[in-house]
Design a protein around this motif. Sequence first.
Motif, PDB file in Angstrom:
ATOM      1  N   TYR A 144       0.838  -1.207   0.000  1.00 41.27           N
ATOM      2  CA  TYR A 144       0.000   0.000   0.000  1.00 41.27           C
ATOM      3  C   TYR A 144       0.871   1.254   0.000  1.00 41.27           C
ATOM      4  O   TYR A 144       0.626   2.200  -0.752  1.00 41.27           O
ATOM      5  CB  TYR A 144      -0.916  -0.007   1.219  1.00 41.27           C
ATOM      6  CG  TYR A 144      -1.795   1.215   1.294  1.00 41.27           C
ATOM      7  CD1 TYR A 144      -3.025   1.248   0.644  1.00 41.27           C
ATOM      8  CD2 TYR A 144      -1.389   2.356   1.986  1.00 41.27           C
ATOM      9  CE1 TYR A 144      -3.828   2.373   0.687  1.00 41.27           C
ATOM     10  CE2 TYR A 144      -2.182   3.484   2.038  1.00 41.27           C
ATOM     11  CZ  TYR A 144      -3.404   3.487   1.384  1.00 41.27           C
ATOM     12  OH  TYR A 144      -4.186   4.605   1.419  1.00 41.27           O
ATOM     13  N   HIS A 197       2.398   1.793  -3.321  1.00 40.35           N
ATOM     14  CA  HIS A 197       1.449   1.753  -4.444  1.00 40.35           C
ATOM     15  C   HIS A 197       1.758   0.591  -5.379  1.00 40.35           C
ATOM     16  O   HIS A 197       1.678   0.707  -6.601  1.00 40.35           O
ATOM     17  CB  HIS A 197       1.483   3.074  -5.219  1.00 40.35           C
ATOM     18  CG  HIS A 197       1.324   4.287  -4.356  1.00 40.35           C
ATOM     19  ND1 HIS A 197       0.127   4.653  -3.783  1.00 40.35           N
ATOM     20  CD2 HIS A 197       2.241   5.212  -3.929  1.00 40.35           C
ATOM     21  CE1 HIS A 197       0.296   5.750  -3.057  1.00 40.35           C
ATOM     22  NE2 HIS A 197       1.569   6.107  -3.125  1.00 40.35           N
ATOM     23  N   MET A 241      -6.699  -5.700  -2.380  1.00 37.09           N
ATOM     24  CA  MET A 241      -6.798  -4.266  -2.651  1.00 37.09           C
ATOM     25  C   MET A 241      -7.175  -3.555  -1.360  1.00 37.09           C
ATOM     26  O   MET A 241      -8.335  -3.566  -0.939  1.00 37.09           O
ATOM     27  CB  MET A 241      -7.839  -3.990  -3.742  1.00 37.09           C
ATOM     28  CG  MET A 241      -7.935  -2.513  -4.137  1.00 37.09           C
ATOM     29  SD  MET A 241      -9.122  -2.223  -5.471  1.00 37.09           S
ATOM     30  CE  MET A 241      -8.285  -3.040  -6.840  1.00 37.09           C
ATOM     31  N   ASP A 242      -6.193  -2.962  -0.710  1.00 37.26           N
ATOM     32  CA  ASP A 242      -6.423  -2.311   0.573  1.00 37.26           C
ATOM     33  C   ASP A 242      -6.759  -0.842   0.405  1.00 37.26           C
ATOM     34  O   ASP A 242      -6.307  -0.178  -0.522  1.00 37.26           O
ATOM     35  CB  ASP A 242      -5.190  -2.452   1.468  1.00 37.26           C
ATOM     36  CG  ASP A 242      -5.029  -3.858   2.010  1.00 37.26           C
ATOM     37  OD1 ASP A 242      -6.063  -4.470   2.347  1.00 37.26           O
ATOM     38  OD2 ASP A 242      -3.891  -4.352   2.084  1.00 37.26           O
ATOM     39  N   GLU A 243      -7.556  -0.348   1.341  1.00 40.36           N
ATOM     40  CA  GLU A 243      -7.964   1.044   1.358  1.00 40.36           C
ATOM     41  C   GLU A 243      -7.236   1.769   2.480  1.00 40.36           C
ATOM     42  O   GLU A 243      -6.622   1.134   3.347  1.00 40.36           O
ATOM     43  CB  GLU A 243      -9.481   1.131   1.554  1.00 40.36           C
ATOM     44  CG  GLU A 243     -10.264   0.498   0.427  1.00 40.36           C
ATOM     45  CD  GLU A 243     -11.763   0.631   0.630  1.00 40.36           C
ATOM     46  OE1 GLU A 243     -12.172   1.018   1.743  1.00 40.36           O
ATOM     47  OE2 GLU A 243     -12.511   0.338  -0.311  1.00 40.36           O
ATOM     48  N   PRO A 244      -7.304   3.102   2.529  1.00 33.31           N
ATOM     49  CA  PRO A 244      -6.616   3.844   3.590  1.00 33.31           C
ATOM     50  C   PRO A 244      -6.989   3.381   4.987  1.00 33.31           C
ATOM     51  O   PRO A 244      -6.130   3.297   5.867  1.00 33.31           O
ATOM     52  CB  PRO A 244      -7.053   5.287   3.328  1.00 33.31           C
ATOM     53  CG  PRO A 244      -7.317   5.344   1.851  1.00 33.31           C
ATOM     54  CD  PRO A 244      -7.887   4.001   1.506  1.00 33.31           C
ATOM     55  N   ALA A 245      -8.267   3.081   5.214  1.00 33.33           N
ATOM     56  CA  ALA A 245      -8.678   2.636   6.547  1.00 33.33           C
ATOM     57  C   ALA A 245      -8.015   1.310   6.909  1.00 33.33           C
ATOM     58  O   ALA A 245      -7.689   1.065   8.077  1.00 33.33           O
ATOM     59  CB  ALA A 245     -10.197   2.511   6.609  1.00 33.33           C
ATOM     60  N   THR A 246      -7.824   0.435   5.916  1.00 29.31           N
ATOM     61  CA  THR A 246      -7.157  -0.840   6.177  1.00 29.31           C
ATOM     62  C   THR A 246      -5.681  -0.620   6.452  1.00 29.31           C
ATOM     63  O   THR A 246      -5.090  -1.296   7.298  1.00 29.31           O
ATOM     64  CB  THR A 246      -7.342  -1.799   4.991  1.00 29.31           C
ATOM     65  OG1 THR A 246      -8.727  -1.938   4.710  1.00 29.31           O
ATOM     66  CG2 THR A 246      -6.752  -3.157   5.307  1.00 29.31           C
ATOM     67  N   THR A 265      -5.204   9.349   3.769  1.00 29.65           N
ATOM     68  CA  THR A 265      -4.292   9.086   2.655  1.00 29.65           C
ATOM     69  C   THR A 265      -2.877   9.474   3.064  1.00 29.65           C
ATOM     70  O   THR A 265      -2.123  10.004   2.266  1.00 29.65           O
ATOM     71  CB  THR A 265      -4.710   9.876   1.412  1.00 29.65           C
ATOM     72  OG1 THR A 265      -4.779  11.282   1.735  1.00 29.65           O
ATOM     73  CG2 THR A 265      -6.068   9.415   0.917  1.00 29.65           C
TER      74      THR A 265
END
Length: 429
Positions: free
Chosen positions: A366, A369, A375-380, A425
Motif C-alpha cells: 500500500y 502503491h 486491494m487495501d484502502e486507507p482505513a485498512t 491518505t
Amino acid sequence: MGQQEKVATSLAGAVSEGISASLAPVDAELARRYPGDPGTRQPVHTVYVPGDVFAAGTIRSWGDQALAALDEHAPDAASLAAVLGLSDALAEPVYRRVRAKLEREPIEDLRIDFEDGYSGQGEDADAARAAHLVTEAYAQGTAAPYMGIRMKCMEAPVRDRGIRTLDIFLTGLMEHGGLPGGLVLTLPKVTYAEQVTAMVRLLEEFEKARGLDAGRIGFEIQIETSQSILAADGTAAVARMIDAAEGRATGLHYGTFDYSACLGVSAAYQASDHPAADHAKAVMQVAAAGTGVRVSDGSTNVLPVGPTEQVHDAWRLHYGLTRRALARAYYQGWDMHPGHLPTRYAAVFAFYREGFEQAAARLAAYANHAGGDVMDEPATAKALSSYLLRGIDCGALDTAEVADLTGLTRAGLDSFAAPRRGDLTATAQ
C-alpha cells in the motif's frame, strides 16, 4: 506542465460555501466527540492487587512466580507449544519472548485495588502508602508502564470513602514529586452518567487545588451493571458516560463477574465468552469507536494452580479466551494471578507474530502503491499499521524486523496509524 483544462459546472461557488457554513457545527462536533485513537501505547492487560497487599516488590514477585510456573509446568518451548497448540514455527520465538517479557516487564498495567479486592482496615494509611510506593517505583525504574488505583464507586454507601481514598492517593503523589505520566485511575460500578460527571467535578477540584492543568487527570469507566449498557429509556448508557466524562475517559473496562451476576447468570457460566458478555462488549466497542476511549475485556477466575494437568487446563482456557478477545479487537484484559501471565503473553505474542509477515507485506504494498492480491484502502492501512505498532509496543515484534519488511520507520507507521480525520491518505515516511 500545461495549463489545467477548464471544465463546466452548474453550481455557483456560494452553494458550496453555504453548505460548509451549515455543516460547521457538525464539523466541530465530530472533532470534539470523535478525535480518534490517541496513538499512545495500550497495555495488553491490567493486573489488580489489593491495596493492603501491594508492596515494593509486587511487580517483580509476579514475574518471578510466572517464571517459576513455566519452569515447573512448561520448562521449554516444545512443552508450552504442546499445551497451547502453537505451531512449530511459533513455538520457539513465542516461548523465548514470553520468558524475556517476564524478566523485563512482567506487568504492563497495575491497579492497586481499594474496591472489591480490598479487605484492609486502615484505608487511609494504605492509600498513602500506595502513593509513596508508586512514586518510588517510577523513580527507581521498577514501575509498570501504567499504574494507579481503583477507588470505591460513587454509590451512596461508599462514596465518601472512595473520594477520600482518591484524595489521599493523589495528594500523596503530588507531595512526593507529582503525578507520573503513566497514572491511571479506575471508577468502578458506574450505573448512571451523572456518576461520571461527579468524577469529572472531583478531578476538576483536585486540579484547581493543586495548580494542575485542567484535564490533566483522566480515568477509566468500569462497566459492571446492566444499566450501564442499556438505560431505562432503551438507549446506550455507556455512550452517555463517555460524553459525560468531558474528554477525561481513557477506557471502558468490562467487569465479567459483576455484570454476569447482575443479569442473573449462574456462577458456573459467568465467563468473558458468555453471550451476555459479548453483547455488553459489542455495545461498549461501538460506543467507544472513534472517541479515543479504549475497551478492555474482563478476566477468568479459573486460576492455574495445583498439579500440572490442572495448570495446563487453566492455561488452555486463558489462552483461548485471550486469543478470542484479540480477534474481536479487545486488545486488553484483566489478569488475576501470576500464573495467568505466561498465557497472556503467549497468546498476545502468537497473535502478532503469526500475522506479522502478511500485515507487513500488505502495508508495504500500500505504501509503495505496488498493488498485490488484496486491494487495501486507507482505513485498512491504518488497521495494518496499528496492528504492527501494538506488536512492537508489547514486545511481540522488534522495530527492526518490522522496518525490514515494511520499509517504514516508527514515524512512518505512526503516520498511517493515526491520520487526521478526513485524511486517510497519509504517505509513508
